[in-house]
Scaffold this active site. Structure first.
Site, PDB file in Angstrom:
ATOM      1  N   SER A  45      -3.625   1.658  -2.255  1.00 11.98           N
ATOM      2  CA  SER A  45      -4.612   1.483  -3.312  1.00 11.98           C
ATOM      3  C   SER A  45      -5.857   2.337  -3.154  1.00 11.98           C
ATOM      4  CB  SER A  45      -4.962   0.010  -3.398  1.00 11.98           C
ATOM      5  OG  SER A  45      -5.705  -0.231  -4.554  1.00 11.98           O
ATOM      6  N   HIS A  46      -7.006   1.669  -2.979  1.00  4.89           N
ATOM      7  CA  HIS A  46      -8.287   2.386  -2.933  1.00  4.89           C
ATOM      8  C   HIS A  46      -8.575   2.973  -1.553  1.00  4.89           C
ATOM      9  CE1 HIS A  46      -8.721  -1.744  -1.740  1.00  4.89           C
ATOM     10  NE2 HIS A  46      -9.756  -1.381  -1.000  1.00  4.89           N
ATOM     11  N   ASP A  87      -4.557   0.535 -10.547  1.00  2.00           N
ATOM     12  CA  ASP A  87      -4.696  -0.823 -11.065  1.00  2.00           C
ATOM     13  C   ASP A  87      -6.147  -1.244 -11.269  1.00  2.00           C
ATOM     14  OD1 ASP A  87      -5.202  -1.017  -8.375  1.00  2.00           O
ATOM     15  OD2 ASP A  87      -3.691  -2.552  -7.959  1.00  2.00           O
ATOM     16  N   ARG A  88      -7.091  -0.444 -10.752  1.00  7.28           N
ATOM     17  CA  ARG A  88      -8.501  -0.825 -10.928  1.00  7.28           C
ATOM     18  C   ARG A  88      -9.160  -0.006 -12.035  1.00  7.28           C
ATOM     19  NH1 ARG A  88     -11.334  -2.148  -5.226  1.00  7.28           N
ATOM     20  NH2 ARG A  88      -9.556  -3.175  -4.265  1.00  7.28           N
ATOM     21  N   ASP A 120      -3.926   3.670  -6.837  1.00  2.00           N
ATOM     22  CA  ASP A 120      -2.654   3.286  -7.447  1.00  2.00           C
ATOM     23  C   ASP A 120      -2.794   2.875  -8.915  1.00  2.00           C
ATOM     24  OD1 ASP A 120      -4.082   1.024  -6.688  1.00  2.00           O
ATOM     25  OD2 ASP A 120      -2.272  -0.186  -6.447  1.00  2.00           O
ATOM     26  N   ASP A 151      -8.429   3.719  -9.496  1.00  2.00           N
ATOM     27  CA  ASP A 151      -8.278   3.882  -8.047  1.00  2.00           C
ATOM     28  C   ASP A 151      -6.957   4.558  -7.681  1.00  2.00           C
ATOM     29  OD1 ASP A 151      -6.615   1.761  -8.708  1.00  2.00           O
ATOM     30  OD2 ASP A 151      -6.869   0.787  -6.759  1.00  2.00           O
ATOM     31  N   LYS A 188      -2.956  -5.903 -12.149  1.00  5.96           N
ATOM     32  CA  LYS A 188      -4.139  -5.464 -12.865  1.00  5.96           C
ATOM     33  C   LYS A 188      -3.861  -4.038 -13.322  1.00  5.96           C
ATOM     34  CE  LYS A 188      -6.557  -4.531  -8.471  1.00  5.96           C
ATOM     35  NZ  LYS A 188      -5.997  -5.344  -7.376  1.00  5.96           N
TER      36      LYS A 188
HETATM   37  C1  VG1 Z   1      -9.606  -6.197  -2.248  1.00  3.79           C
HETATM   38  C2  VG1 Z   1     -10.325  -6.851  -3.404  1.00  3.79           C
HETATM   39  C3  VG1 Z   1      -9.393  -7.784  -4.143  1.00  3.79           C
HETATM   40  C4  VG1 Z   1      -8.147  -7.011  -4.578  1.00  3.79           C
HETATM   41  C5  VG1 Z   1      -7.506  -6.329  -3.386  1.00  3.79           C
HETATM   42  C6  VG1 Z   1      -6.361  -5.451  -3.774  1.00  3.79           C
HETATM   43  O1  VG1 Z   1      -9.177  -7.172  -1.332  1.00  3.79           O
HETATM   44  O2  VG1 Z   1     -11.459  -7.564  -2.953  1.00  3.79           O
HETATM   45  O3  VG1 Z   1     -10.054  -8.349  -5.235  1.00  3.79           O
HETATM   46  O4  VG1 Z   1      -7.218  -7.884  -5.164  1.00  3.79           O
HETATM   47  O5  VG1 Z   1      -8.465  -5.507  -2.726  1.00  3.79           O
HETATM   48  O6  VG1 Z   1      -6.772  -4.483  -4.702  1.00  3.79           O
HETATM   49  P1  VG1 Z   1      -9.987  -7.499   0.016  1.00  3.79           P
HETATM   50  O7  VG1 Z   1      -9.149  -8.510   0.739  1.00  3.79           O
HETATM   51  O8  VG1 Z   1     -10.160  -6.211   0.749  1.00  3.79           O
HETATM   52  O9  VG1 Z   1     -11.323  -8.034  -0.426  1.00  3.79           O
HETATM   53  V1  VG1 Z   1      -5.953  -3.018  -4.792  1.00  3.79           V
HETATM   54  O10 VG1 Z   1      -6.597  -2.131  -6.030  1.00  3.79           O
HETATM   55  O11 VG1 Z   1      -6.336  -2.469  -3.248  1.00  3.79           O
HETATM   56  O12 VG1 Z   1      -4.361  -3.402  -4.930  1.00  3.79           O
HETATM   57 CO    CO Z   2      -5.421  -0.588  -6.421  1.00  2.00          CO
END
Ligand code: VG1
Ligand code: CO
Length: 545
Positions: free
Chosen positions: A115-116, A283-284, A281, A279, A378
């Site tokens: 992801s990010h 989804d954000r 992948d 981001d 998302k």
């Molecule tokens: C973070 C965010 C959470 C989100 C998760 C996955 O998790 O706070 O809201 O669902 O990333 O997002 P954490 O445990 O680091 O707070 V993604 O875009 O990385 O799939």
């Molecule tokens: Co993501």
């Protein structure tokens, strides 16, 4: 030929908030990836095996994506899947993967992404399993996967050569059919059904300007196909639109630090009408209007209040769900609409049951995640399209819409402070001490504010009755202010402490304050209560959103 390879368990393969995430070097070493993939297959295998079943595979294009996909394909064949659908060049955004799983009635999918988190040889890699509804596996299943990683002693694979991921069409791996599919086609078709594309085309034709930063991550091809090719937005609307294995050396996290260039453009003299970013992948989403940043919590509330303006939601919404740390702005909209608002733990997997049961239509998280029942993830590009559809109908600026929203519902001032890469044991101690402290806060005053509840959030799923404990420490004050603390479940080095702070302001004459200033006293309180400086040595957060 199929073969069975002996292996031994690797410690600590526990999926976090959103699948298993580790450094590339760890993923690429020894049997790390095959162990996890086999554990997934072992955990989810139906009695009848995988005969006749389809698996969807794709990722965000980051370093190691292609190699991992070849491994997954060989293992899917050896484990008896009938068919694999894989995005061309190994690309599928997370929401597109969810769409493809649902569209093609697949058994599930493996999504390769961190992801990010940053990519490249020294960056992060990740993998997660999504089920037949297209959504991330529920906790019960991720727990079962983890249990399998702890006792694994073999994995199944084949000695077939690599599949050509560049060539759309059918190839065979042992007895299994591999279909390389257009990564964007199914997704674009779905978006066309949800939104008023002719109205959006007219909006762009009238001179409306969008700036979409794909951050060299997976949304580039989707954004290009939709905004520029379908809707006629000016060439150059999509920036950093070519997915790169290392995201061009940047951190594909659409926040005010990593998307600063976009923020500056939106606050500058020649700002376009709407600025957005997504981001790694896809989804954000980050939403910035000309001269105004819309916090993700506010974006969820504003989308919910206006969703009926888009064709897909014309009949209204069944309900809203938000993660616990997300501000209460959406709750006020739900109340006005007369629909329920659910509060779930952090992570999209908790929305799946509510969406499947038809209890909610829109979901969101403060971390820049918004989505609806159109998929089970998302969805960044979807959120931008919904904003565009609303702007096209209302013919107002983002700023006007935000100000009217606050005037009507009140404003939830909201911020998140992240302390990244702190020592894991320091973080654990801090949370433990805080949890102890919370026990006798209820009913007491803190800096002149009465504490209504102080607890460790736990969630009872109203659909399947499962209980998820320890989902974040929260202090809710009688006046509605709130401080929440939790440790991230997605980081790969050290620990990240997230502190979420919120205050409701009903008085319209006080809606124009700068967010950090509006929350200053609570920010100080949150710091001192947890002893963040003293314990971590950090004088300030690494990221403020
Ligand atoms: C973070 C965010 C959470 C989100 C998760 C996955 O998790 O706070 O809201 O669902 O990333 O997002 P954490 O445990 O680091 O707070 V993604 O875009 O990385 O799939
Ligand atoms: Co993501």
């Amino acid at each position: 030929m199929n073969k069975t390879v002996a292996t031994i368990p690797i410690a600590g393969m526990k999926p976090g908030t959103s699948g298993l995430r580790k450094k590339v070097v760890e993923f690429a070493s020894g049997h790390y990836l095959p162990n996890f993939v086999q554990a997934v297959f072992d955990a989810v295998k139906p009695e009848a095996g995988f005969a006749g079943q389809t698996l969807v595979v794709g990722g965000d294009g980051r370093y190691y994506n292609r190699e991992a996909i070849q491994t997954v394909i060989r293992m899917a064949a050896a484990n008896g899947f009938a068919r694999v659908l894989v995005g061309q060049d190994g690309i599928l955004s997370t929401p597109a993967a969810s769409c493809v799983i649902r569209q093609h009635v697949a058994f599930g999918g493996l999504i390769l992404s961190a992801s990010h988190n940053p990519g490249g040889p020294d960056g992060d890699f990740g993998i997660k399993f999504n089920g037949a509804n297209g959504g991330p596996a529920a906790e019960k299943i991720t727990d079962a996967i983890y249990a399998c990683t702890e006792k694994i002693n073999r994995f199944l694979t084949t000695d077939t050569p690599d599949v050509d991921l560049g060539r759309i069409g059918v190839q065979q791996v042992e007895g299994m059919r591999v279909e390389v599919i257009d990564a964007v086609a199914d997704y674009v078709a779905l978006m066309r059904k949800l939104f008023d594309f002719p109205a959006l085309t007219r909006l762009f034709a009238s001179g409306f300007r969008l700036s979409f930063d794909a951050m060299h991550a997976v949304t580039g091809p989707y954004a290009h196909a939709i905004f520029e090719l379908e809707l006629g937005a000016a060439p150059g609307t999509v920036r950093n639109g070519v997915p790169l294995p290392d995201f061009g050396g940047h951190h594909p996290d659409p926040n005010l630090v990593h998307a600063k260039e976009l923020l500056d453009r939106m606050m500058g003299p020649d700002a376009p009408d709407l600025g957005a970013a997504s981001d790694g992948d896809g989804d954000r989403n980050l939403i910035i209007g000309r001269g105004i940043f819309i916090s993700p919590s506010d974006s969820l509330a504003m989308l919910a209040a206006n969703a009926h303006l888009a064709p897909a939601y014309r009949q209204g919404i069944a309900g809203i769900a938000r993660s616990m740390p997300t501000s209460g702005a959406a709750d006020r909209v739900a109340q006005a609409l007369g629909v329920p608002c659910f509060e779930t733990p952090t992570g999209w997997k908790f929305f799946g049951n509510l969406l499947d049961a038809g209890k909610v239509t829109l979901c969101g998280e403060e971390s820049a995640g918004t989505g609806s029942d159109h998929v089970r993830e998302k969805d960044g590009v979807w959120a931008v399209l919904l904003w565009l559809n609303i702007l096209a109908v209302r013919q107002q600026s983002v700023k006007q819409i935000a100000h009217e929203h606050w005037a009507h519902f009140g404003r939830n001032y909201y911020t998140r402070h992240d302390y990244e890469d702190i020592d894991s044991s320091v973080a654990k101690d801090l949370m433990q001490a805080l949890a102890l402290r919370m026990r006798d806060l209820t009913g007491h005053e803190l800096e002149g504010r009465l504490v209504a509840t102080a607890d460790d959030f736990s969630y009872l799923d109203p659909v399947d009755g499962s209980l998820s404990k320890n989902q974040g420490l929260r202090i809710v004050f009688e006046d509605g202010c709130r401080i929440v603390y939790r440790l991230s479940g997605t980081g790969t080095s050290g620990a990240t402490l997230r502190v979420y702070i919120e205050r409701f302001e009903g008085n319209p004459t006080r809606h124009g304050m700068e967010t950090q200033a509006a929350l200053a006293d609570l920010i100080l309180l949150a710091e001192s209560l947890a002893g963040i400086r003293v314990r971590t040595g950090r004088l300030a957060p690494s990221v403020i959103t």
